[in-house]
Design a protein around this motif. Structure first.
Motif, PDB file in Angstrom:
ATOM      1  N   ALA A  40       0.836  -1.204   0.000  1.00 31.42           N
ATOM      2  CA  ALA A  40       0.000   0.000   0.000  1.00 31.42           C
ATOM      3  C   ALA A  40       0.871   1.255   0.000  1.00 31.42           C
ATOM      4  N   LEU A  41       1.969   1.232   0.753  1.00 34.19           N
ATOM      5  CA  LEU A  41       2.870   2.382   0.800  1.00 34.19           C
ATOM      6  C   LEU A  41       3.534   2.616  -0.563  1.00 34.19           C
ATOM      7  N   VAL A  42       3.945   1.554  -1.224  1.00 33.47           N
ATOM      8  CA  VAL A  42       4.534   1.686  -2.561  1.00 33.47           C
ATOM      9  C   VAL A  42       3.505   2.273  -3.532  1.00 33.47           C
ATOM     10  N   VAL A  43       2.270   1.776  -3.459  1.00 32.91           N
ATOM     11  CA  VAL A  43       1.212   2.278  -4.349  1.00 32.91           C
ATOM     12  C   VAL A  43       0.978   3.769  -4.086  1.00 32.91           C
ATOM     13  N   VAL A  44       0.869   4.155  -2.822  1.00 31.39           N
ATOM     14  CA  VAL A  44       0.610   5.563  -2.483  1.00 31.39           C
ATOM     15  C   VAL A  44       1.779   6.446  -2.905  1.00 31.39           C
ATOM     16  N   GLU A  45       2.998   6.028  -2.596  1.00 29.86           N
ATOM     17  CA  GLU A  45       4.159   6.880  -2.870  1.00 29.86           C
ATOM     18  C   GLU A  45       4.546   6.924  -4.349  1.00 29.86           C
ATOM     19  N   GLN A  46       4.284   5.850  -5.090  1.00 26.05           N
ATOM     20  CA  GLN A  46       4.773   5.797  -6.468  1.00 26.05           C
ATOM     21  C   GLN A  46       3.689   5.669  -7.535  1.00 26.05           C
ATOM     22  N   HIS A  47       2.493   5.231  -7.157  1.00 21.99           N
ATOM     23  CA  HIS A  47       1.476   4.934  -8.174  1.00 21.99           C
ATOM     24  C   HIS A  47       0.094   5.468  -7.814  1.00 21.99           C
ATOM     25  N   LEU A  48       0.020   6.511  -7.040  1.00 20.59           N
ATOM     26  CA  LEU A  48      -1.269   7.039  -6.613  1.00 20.59           C
ATOM     27  C   LEU A  48      -2.100   7.516  -7.806  1.00 20.59           C
ATOM     28  N   ASP A  49      -1.429   8.090  -8.806  1.00 21.30           N
ATOM     29  CA  ASP A  49      -2.146   8.531 -10.008  1.00 21.30           C
ATOM     30  C   ASP A  49      -2.785   7.348 -10.730  1.00 21.30           C
ATOM     31  N   LEU A  50      -2.093   6.212 -10.774  1.00 15.38           N
ATOM     32  CA  LEU A  50      -2.658   5.015 -11.402  1.00 15.38           C
ATOM     33  C   LEU A  50      -3.829   4.478 -10.586  1.00 15.38           C
ATOM     34  N   LEU A  51      -3.722   4.554  -9.277  1.00  6.99           N
ATOM     35  CA  LEU A  51      -4.815   4.104  -8.414  1.00  6.99           C
ATOM     36  C   LEU A  51      -6.038   4.987  -8.627  1.00  6.99           C
ATOM     37  N   ALA A  52      -5.834   6.283  -8.705  1.00  4.55           N
ATOM     38  CA  ALA A  52      -6.941   7.216  -8.932  1.00  4.55           C
ATOM     39  C   ALA A  52      -7.608   6.939 -10.281  1.00  4.55           C
ATOM     40  N   ALA A  53      -6.803   6.548 -11.268  1.00  2.00           N
ATOM     41  CA  ALA A  53      -7.326   6.222 -12.598  1.00  2.00           C
ATOM     42  C   ALA A  53      -7.862   4.790 -12.665  1.00  2.00           C
ATOM     43  N   ARG A  54      -7.737   4.059 -11.551  1.00  2.00           N
ATOM     44  CA  ARG A  54      -8.175   2.667 -11.443  1.00  2.00           C
ATOM     45  C   ARG A  54      -7.475   1.772 -12.474  1.00  2.00           C
ATOM     46  N   ASP A  55      -6.222   2.083 -12.747  1.00  2.00           N
ATOM     47  CA  ASP A  55      -5.416   1.290 -13.683  1.00  2.00           C
ATOM     48  C   ASP A  55      -4.694   0.193 -12.898  1.00  2.00           C
ATOM     49  N   PHE A  56      -5.481  -0.773 -12.421  1.00  2.00           N
ATOM     50  CA  PHE A  56      -4.960  -1.833 -11.565  1.00  2.00           C
ATOM     51  C   PHE A  56      -3.956  -2.730 -12.295  1.00  2.00           C
ATOM     52  N   ASN A  57      -4.175  -2.947 -13.593  1.00  2.00           N
ATOM     53  CA  ASN A  57      -3.230  -3.784 -14.351  1.00  2.00           C
ATOM     54  C   ASN A  57      -1.839  -3.168 -14.384  1.00  2.00           C
TER      55      ASN A  57
END
Length: 195
Positions: A142-159
């Protein structure tokens, strides 16, 4: 300053009975705890709450003064809305405050409750909350996602997140659930009294 300290002393009895779970991410079945925190927050402003905690710390007088200065710079959501450089420029030169002193004061302020307060961005706010949790595989992802991929999470680009982090569906689901359980506006429950 004296009125803040005496107010903090008055507040001490009221907050002494707090369960200590204050500021932790919501958990299922935690509704009663959450309601009591909301009621308590409704009677205390964010600035009062932080100043009360500051009175309980072992920080130096200079650090406490700088932290109080930073507390005044928080917005209703608990974010520090101005950069440290901008805040430093507002201080009189005769105080001889260095940027590194403000950075230390910021880290000290960020160690107070609610977790995530004094962040300078939603990313930092969520990361502060995750770092306060015990380390495990879900929290680390979760920390890696927040710190490095939050924009992808917001765009729901889970792949793309899975590709970039090397995690599988179940791991990402668990990390996502943890992230959405965080509070991106840690000061909001106090906001009505700070206006």
């Amino acid at each position: 300053e004296r009125s803040e300290l005496s107010h903090a002393e008055v507040e001490e009895d009221r907050w002494a009975n707090d369960s200590g779970s204050y500021g932790s991410p919501a958990r299922e079945g935690d509704d009663d705890d959450s309601d009591s925190r909301d009621i308590q927050a409704a009677t205390t402003s964010l600035r009062e709450h932080l100043t009360w905690q500051l009175g309980l710390t072992q920080f130096s007088d200079r650090d406490r003064s700088l932290i109080r200065f930073l507390i005044e710079g928080l917005d209703d959501d608990g974010y520090l809305s101005a950069s440290l450089d901008e805040l430093l420029e507002t201080l009189p030169e005769e105080y001889e405050i260095e940027l590194d002193e403000l950075e230390v004061a910021l880290r000290q302020l960020q160690s107070l409750d609610p977790t995530g307060v004094a962040a300078r961005s939603p990313r930092e706010c969520l990361a502060l909350q995750l770092k306060a949790l015990p380390r495990d595989a879900v929290r680390d992802l979760a920390l890696v996602v927040v710190e490095q991929h939050l924009d992808l999470l917001a765009a729901r680009d889970f792949n793309k997140i899975k590709k970039n982090t090397g995690c599988n569906d179940e791991e990402l689901k668990a990390a996502h659930a943890l992230i959405v359980g965080l509070n991106p506006r840690p000061g909001a429950r106090f906001a009505a009294l700070d206006t």
